[in-house]
Design a protein around this motif. Structure first.
Motif, PDB file in Angstrom:
ATOM      1  N   UNK A 189       0.818  -1.208   0.000  1.00  0.00           N
ATOM      2  CA  UNK A 189       0.000   0.000   0.000  1.00  0.00           C
ATOM      3  C   UNK A 189       0.854   1.261   0.000  1.00  0.00           C
ATOM      4  N   UNK A 190       1.873   1.326   0.849  1.00  0.00           N
ATOM      5  CA  UNK A 190       2.667   2.539   1.011  1.00  0.00           C
ATOM      6  C   UNK A 190       3.953   2.543   0.199  1.00  0.00           C
ATOM      7  N   UNK A 191       4.380   1.380  -0.253  1.00  0.00           N
ATOM      8  CA  UNK A 191       5.660   1.307  -0.934  1.00  0.00           C
ATOM      9  C   UNK A 191       6.799   1.099   0.043  1.00  0.00           C
ATOM     10  N   UNK A 192       8.029   1.401  -0.407  1.00  0.00           N
ATOM     11  CA  UNK A 192       9.224   1.134   0.388  1.00  0.00           C
ATOM     12  C   UNK A 192       9.288   1.969   1.666  1.00  0.00           C
ATOM     13  N   UNK A 193       8.591   3.085   1.689  1.00  0.00           N
ATOM     14  CA  UNK A 193       8.607   3.917   2.900  1.00  0.00           C
ATOM     15  C   UNK A 193       7.943   3.219   4.082  1.00  0.00           C
ATOM     16  N   UNK A 194       7.181   2.150   3.814  1.00  0.00           N
ATOM     17  CA  UNK A 194       6.550   1.407   4.907  1.00  0.00           C
ATOM     18  C   UNK A 194       7.589   0.763   5.816  1.00  0.00           C
ATOM     19  N   UNK A 195       8.797   0.526   5.308  1.00  0.00           N
ATOM     20  CA  UNK A 195       9.844  -0.055   6.148  1.00  0.00           C
ATOM     21  C   UNK A 195      10.172   0.873   7.321  1.00  0.00           C
TER      22      UNK A 195
ATOM     23  N   UNK B 219      16.930   0.985   6.870  1.00  0.00           N
ATOM     24  CA  UNK B 219      17.891   0.901   5.763  1.00  0.00           C
ATOM     25  C   UNK B 219      17.243   0.289   4.512  1.00  0.00           C
ATOM     26  N   UNK B 220      16.304  -0.643   4.712  1.00  0.00           N
ATOM     27  CA  UNK B 220      15.618  -1.281   3.579  1.00  0.00           C
ATOM     28  C   UNK B 220      14.884  -0.250   2.718  1.00  0.00           C
ATOM     29  N   UNK B 221      14.446   0.838   3.324  1.00  0.00           N
ATOM     30  CA  UNK B 221      13.746   1.895   2.597  1.00  0.00           C
ATOM     31  C   UNK B 221      14.607   2.424   1.449  1.00  0.00           C
ATOM     32  N   UNK B 222      15.888   2.603   1.700  1.00  0.00           N
ATOM     33  CA  UNK B 222      16.759   3.120   0.659  1.00  0.00           C
ATOM     34  C   UNK B 222      17.426   2.056  -0.180  1.00  0.00           C
ATOM     35  N   UNK B 223      17.505   0.831   0.343  1.00  0.00           N
ATOM     36  CA  UNK B 223      18.245  -0.213  -0.374  1.00  0.00           C
ATOM     37  C   UNK B 223      17.482  -0.718  -1.589  1.00  0.00           C
ATOM     38  N   UNK B 224      16.183  -0.909  -1.452  1.00  0.00           N
ATOM     39  CA  UNK B 224      15.403  -1.477  -2.552  1.00  0.00           C
ATOM     40  C   UNK B 224      14.884  -0.351  -3.451  1.00  0.00           C
ATOM     41  N   UNK B 225      15.027  -0.545  -4.765  1.00  0.00           N
ATOM     42  CA  UNK B 225      14.617   0.483  -5.721  1.00  0.00           C
ATOM     43  C   UNK B 225      13.142   0.405  -6.063  1.00  0.00           C
ATOM     44  N   UNK B 226      12.624  -0.798  -6.182  1.00  0.00           N
ATOM     45  CA  UNK B 226      11.241  -0.991  -6.618  1.00  0.00           C
ATOM     46  C   UNK B 226      10.464  -1.723  -5.535  1.00  0.00           C
ATOM     47  N   UNK B 227       9.221  -1.987  -5.819  1.00  0.00           N
ATOM     48  CA  UNK B 227       8.351  -2.638  -4.840  1.00  0.00           C
ATOM     49  C   UNK B 227       7.676  -3.852  -5.467  1.00  0.00           C
ATOM     50  N   UNK B 228       8.451  -4.903  -5.809  1.00  0.00           N
ATOM     51  CA  UNK B 228       7.823  -6.109  -6.348  1.00  0.00           C
ATOM     52  C   UNK B 228       7.016  -6.823  -5.259  1.00  0.00           C
ATOM     53  N   UNK B 229       6.226  -7.761  -5.689  1.00  0.00           N
ATOM     54  CA  UNK B 229       5.369  -8.463  -4.732  1.00  0.00           C
ATOM     55  C   UNK B 229       6.180  -9.198  -3.677  1.00  0.00           C
ATOM     56  N   UNK B 230       7.325  -9.737  -4.065  1.00  0.00           N
ATOM     57  CA  UNK B 230       8.105 -10.493  -3.091  1.00  0.00           C
ATOM     58  C   UNK B 230       8.743  -9.591  -2.032  1.00  0.00           C
ATOM     59  N   UNK B 231       8.872  -8.293  -2.326  1.00  0.00           N
ATOM     60  CA  UNK B 231       9.415  -7.379  -1.327  1.00  0.00           C
ATOM     61  C   UNK B 231       8.461  -7.252  -0.149  1.00  0.00           C
ATOM     62  N   UNK B 232       7.160  -7.288  -0.418  1.00  0.00           N
ATOM     63  CA  UNK B 232       6.187  -7.208   0.670  1.00  0.00           C
ATOM     64  C   UNK B 232       6.324  -8.412   1.593  1.00  0.00           C
ATOM     65  N   UNK B 233       6.483  -9.594   1.012  1.00  0.00           N
ATOM     66  CA  UNK B 233       6.684 -10.796   1.824  1.00  0.00           C
ATOM     67  C   UNK B 233       8.006 -10.709   2.580  1.00  0.00           C
ATOM     68  N   UNK B 234       9.031 -10.168   1.918  1.00  0.00           N
ATOM     69  CA  UNK B 234      10.337  -9.995   2.545  1.00  0.00           C
ATOM     70  C   UNK B 234      10.225  -9.132   3.799  1.00  0.00           C
ATOM     71  N   UNK B 235       9.470  -8.036   3.717  1.00  0.00           N
ATOM     72  CA  UNK B 235       9.299  -7.173   4.882  1.00  0.00           C
ATOM     73  C   UNK B 235       8.654  -7.899   6.042  1.00  0.00           C
ATOM     74  N   UNK B 236       7.627  -8.684   5.763  1.00  0.00           N
ATOM     75  CA  UNK B 236       6.995  -9.460   6.823  1.00  0.00           C
ATOM     76  C   UNK B 236       7.943 -10.469   7.437  1.00  0.00           C
TER      77      UNK B 236
END
Length: 986
Positions: A21-27, A95-112
């Motif tokens: 929903x929020x993108x990488x800033x959710x980290x 740090x993950x907020x700046x490390x990842x460039x895009x927001x693929x579906x697997x990034x959401x699972x990665x955050x969890x």
């Protein structure tokens, strides 16, 4: 404590949706949860909660006889490691907020998964129950596997993830055996009980338990020979390396060693196993770090070296060694997490981590270079940084260690000095490789390599977290007193000072001492090693002198793979007859051999209690023999069914109406399933075995029957205690408030077993449907039942098709009459099962038979109208309801599956019992109905549909052929008429 654990769990659950929903800033938002936990734990140190062995304790009783109570204890040691877990975790998430460039579906699972890992590590260090700690221990291994395999499309990531899981899980299983053995030998099942047990050194077989527990701890902390998985895990994204493989997961083993060392060091095996392995790991990995060309691998091998260093120091077990070891643990978390994040920033902006492709980066990014220099200097033990303070404490404690007398102490000191020298060398190797201006083919005229020239700016999201860690490294180097006080608070709890002893403390300056001289020597020799790195490189062979542990791992896997293939090839030859013969052969040999070798009791036999049992037995024997002689498949199934119904009759004669009812219903359902399957098979068996093969099968069957009968007979007569079944009726009445002991046993006393069984039913139903539908979806839209269909007779489905028009009116009428009665009977069994024969399983089977009758009468269309709900939803609803019934009591402060009871008076019915187990039984009822509906939809409706489609294709082909024949005939007629007209003209 539970609130923080719950908050981390909730954050892990909502993280995927939040990131989508929020993108990488959710980290950054997710980082607030561990950050809040960090400051809460910090407040516990400042307000003196941990003084005088103080702790926050939570105990929830659950299966105490199996030692599975949920017992958690946040004491001083758990608090120290929680600061690392939560503090570094919050910074890495930011740090993950700046490390990842895009927001693929697997990034959401990665955050969890990242937040879940913080939760699992916090649960691990706060678990007081050994077995609960093991559960969290294995959760961290599974999450590490998932996080390392983030780039699942890469073979290297998949291999590294599997390797990490294999090694750490194998070590964890060994540790589980050690925990159980320790509990059996000493009665210790809680970590807090260890200090009270004063006979560890004299406990028989304690050495085996210690070695097994250490196998888990050392494998988790990547101590040789199980070190090789950590460098391989560098295939993970850099945030994973910065958190799991430098600050959190690898510290789990160090935590366990630190927890056990103050008491277990009295066991001779303890020092003999841990210290040599730790020191060997320090030296070996430090030497290997010098030959790496990848920045992450330099840090990875450096991490392995430092972990060996910390483990060896902490394992000594004395107060001074523990102070130095814990200080070194904090120092390592600060500088190594910072360095990993800096490497991630370099890789993120330049696209490479190869030191041969990096030149001039220090001038291009001075701030990042400064952070790296400070952190690497702390790693090398350069004053005035905290790494220097910790290393000075280590040298001081080892030089005067009373638990290591003579040569062991001297050897340990020499190993630490040599290992620390290697640390200085690979710290300089890292800095030079990353930031120096080099002369090579990759470098342009300005001294910058192509990768550095084309790099984009490193944003604050990438350097802010390393900045915080580096600032703490400097702060604790200049002012180590706050951290020293926190560690001393723990030491006062586990190793209090004796009268006349003075406390040691961390300080930047202790005067001109021998440790200071050794530190200067370490820095000087390490600097010379880097200066003469070309000479050092010549001393490093291309092939490791002692062999490669990674290659050994592959060789071991290949060996087991070959063994399994050979064993499988010799026993599983693709023949069902051969496979069954091997299974039955084992069934004969092993039990009978054990019976012959072991002690045997006297045997007392009675042929029967009543002649009816003899009659049922004769029927079973005759039907079983007839089933083996039948060539017609349907006749064979019927005779097998006769044996099942006869067994139900024996159950009824023995006073077990529940078993008789369930056996009858199951046998009927099985008969229907067989009928559905036999439609696709020939009516008779065409393949005939030779008489010799039939004789062998007959002898095998006789041997199986005889051996099973003998073993069962001796097993029954071997009982010398009163059976527990005698107490079941009273327990059912007292605990479950039910007169039907069988049903209460299934849904209350042993409900966990039933929960596992219904879960298997859900899996089996899905598997059956998958086999039929293959790659196609077997879900269907649920809807409300159709109230009326034009043209229907006695059933709900219409009569549009020829098959429906020709169905039997008598069957329609019988189904219409029986269906409501069967549904009513199923509901009666469901509600009456707690005090009379029945229950959710029996009621579900009767309801399933009712829908089966509708299908047999009206086919696929009738089944669609009878229950227009997707079978998967029925199964899912049943499993969810059963899960709620299991978990809900925990929210009320009771153990899972705790029962409640009430009763109501209903008009015309009378008093009705309402146990809470009825909710669990509802789940069982729905799962049984859903299972049969899945079978009917797949083996019945789908096969019907495929048969109709096959017939339709055959009809279409026949019509096409007929039209083609007509067309050919017409063309031939036209040609004939044309030729006739031509002849007439002539």
């Amino acid at each position: 404590m539970l609130l923080l654990l719950g908050a981390l769990t909730v954050a892990a659950i909502v993280a995927p949706a939040l990131i989508r929903l929020m993108g990488r800033s959710a980290f950054a938002l997710l980082a607030l949860v561990p950050a809040a936990g960090f400051f809460w734990v910090l407040s516990l140190f400042t307000n003196g909660t941990f003084l005088n062995d103080g702790a926050l304790v939570t105990n929830i009783e659950w299966m105490p006889t199996a030692h599975l109570n949920i017992e958690m204890r946040l004491d001083s040691l758990a608090g120290l490691f929680s600061l690392i877990i939560l503090g570094v975790g919050a910074l890495v998430l930011f740090y993950c907020w700046g490390y990842f460039d895009s927001n693929p579906r697997r990034l959401a699972v990665f955050g969890g998964q990242m937040v879940a890992f913080a939760m699992a590590m916090f649960g691990l260090v706060t678990s007081d129950n050994f077995l609960l700690m093991y559960i969290f221990w294995e959760i961290t291994s599974v999450l590490s596997f998932l996080l390392v395999g983030y780039y699942g499309e890469r073979a290297s990531s998949r291999r590294s993830a599997g390797q990490a899981l294999m090694v750490t899980t194998l070590g964890g299983l060994a540790m589980l055996v050690g925990i159980i053995l320790l509990g059996r030998l000493t009665g210790i099942w809680r970590l807090s009980e260890i200090p009270q047990f004063t006979e560890l050194a004299t406990t028989p077989h304690i050495t085996i338990a210690v070695i097994l527990i250490l196998a888990g701890a050392l494998s988790k902390s990547a101590i040789a020979p199980m070190h090789f998985w950590l460098p391989g895990a560098m295939a993970a994204p850099t945030p994973v390396s910065a958190y799991l493989h430098s600050a959190a997961m690898v510290k789990a083993g160090i935590y366990l060693v630190a927890r056990l060392a103050p008491n277990f060091h009295v066991v001779d095996t303890w020092h003999l196993v841990v210290i040599p392995l730790g020191l060997f790991t320090m030296l070996m990995a430090g030497w290997m770090a010098l030959r790496q060309k990848d920045l992450k691998l330099i840090l990875a091998y450096g991490t392995v070296s430092q972990l060996g260093f910390i483990t060896a120091v902490v394992a000594v077990g004395s107060r001074e060694a523990m102070l130095a070891g814990l200080a070194l643990t904090f120092a390592h978390s600060l500088f190594k997490a910072s360095l990993f994040m800096i490497v991630g920033a370099i890789d993120h902006t330049t696209g490479t981590r190869d030191i041969r492709e990096l030149s001039g980066l220090g001038r291009r990014q001075p701030l990042v270079a400064l952070l790296a220099i400070v952190s690497a200097a702390s790693m090398a033990g350069i004053p005035p940084l905290f790494g220097f303070v910790a290393k000075e404490a280590v040298l001081e404690s080892v030089m005067h260690e009373e638990l290591l007398v003579g040569m062991p102490r001297n050897l340990m000191l020499v190993a630490i000095v040599v290992g620390s020298t290697l640390t200085v060398a690979y710290a300089l190797h890292f800095l030079h490789g990353a930031f120096a201006t080099k002369k090579s083919s990759h470098v342009s005229g300005g001294g910058r390599s192509e990768a550095v020239e084309k790099m984009h700016a490193i944003g604050p999201q990438l350097w802010l977290a390393p900045l915080v860690l580096t600032a703490l490294t400097v702060f604790f180097g200049l002012f180590p007193a706050p951290l020293s006080s926190a560690i001393t608070m723990h030491l006062d709890n586990v190793t209090p000072l004796m009268p006349g002893e003075s406390a040691t403390y961390l300080a930047l300056w202790h005067g001109f001492t021998l440790p200071l001289l050794l530190s200067a020597l370490i820095v000087a020799v390490g600097t010379v090693m880097h200066w003469q790195r070309a000479v050092v490189a010549k001393a490093q062979p291309e092939v490791p002198a002692l062999g490669s542990a990674d290659s050994a791992y592959d060789a071991v896997l290949d060996m087991f793979r070959r063994m399994s293939l050979r064993l499988t090839a010799s026993t599983q030859r693709g023949s069902l007859v051969a496979n069954l013969a091997i299974i039955f052969g084992v069934l004969i040999v092993l039990p009978v051999t054990a019976l012959i070798i072991g002690e045997r009791s006297d045997v007392r036999m009675e042929l029967w209690d009543s002649p009816w049992q003899a009659l049922a037995s004769v029927i079973i024997i005759v039907a079983a023999i007839a089933a083996t002689r039948m060539d017609n498949r349907l006749s064979g199934v019927i005779f097998v069914g006769v044996t099942g119904y006869s067994i139900a009759f024996i159950f009824a004669l023995q006073g077990a109406p529940d078993l008789a009812l369930t056996q009858t219903l199951v046998e009927t359902i099985v008969m229907v399933v067989f009928m559905l399957v036999l439609r696709k098979l020939p009516s008779t068996t065409e393949w005939k075995q030779s008489p010799q093969a039939n004789r062998l099968r007959a002898w095998l069957s006789v041997a199986v029957g005889l051996s099973v009968t003998l073993v069962t007979m001796f097993a029954i007569n071997a009982r010398n205690e009163e059976p527990i079944s005698v107490f079941m009726p009273d327990l059912a009445q007292e605990i479950g408030h039910g007169a039907n002991a069988v049903n209460v046993l299934l849904v209350d006393i042993r409900a966990w077993d039933t929960f596992g069984e219904i879960s298997v039913l859900v899996i089996a139903a899905t598997g059956v449907a998958s086999l039929i539908y293959r790659t196609r979806s077997f879900t269907r839209a649920s809807r409300r039942p159709t109230l009326s269909v034009t043209g229907r007779r006695w059933l709900a489905a219409g009569v549009e098709t020829e098959k429906q028009q020709n169905r039997s009116l008598m069957v329609d009428v019988a189904t219409r009459v029986l269906f409501p009665s069967m549904i009513a009977l199923s509901l009666y069994f469901f509600f009456a099962g707690h005090n009379a024969p029945g229950g959710g399983f029996a009621g579900g089977l009767v309801a399933a038979l009712a829908f089966t009758l509708r299908y047999l009468a009206g086919g696929r269309a009738e089944l669609e109208e009878a229950l227009p709900i997707d079978a998967g939803r029925i199964l899912g609803s049943g499993l969810v309801i059963a899960s709620i019934a299991a978990i809900w009591p925990m929210f009320l402060g009771y153990p899972p599956l705790t029962s409640a009871y009430d009763s109501v008076d209903l008009p015309l019915i009378g008093n009705m019992s309402l146990p809470s187990a009825l909710i669990f039984d509802t789940g069982v009822y729905l799962i049984v109905v859903g299972l049969i509906m899945h079978i009917l939809n797949s083996l019945g409706g789908q096969l019907d549909l495929e048969e109709e489609m096959r017939k339709q294709r055959a009809r279409d082909r026949a019509r096409s052929m007929a039209r083609a024949a007509e067309r050919r005939q017409r063309i031939a007629s036209e040609k004939a008429s044309i030729s006739t007209g031509t002849k007439g003209e002539k």
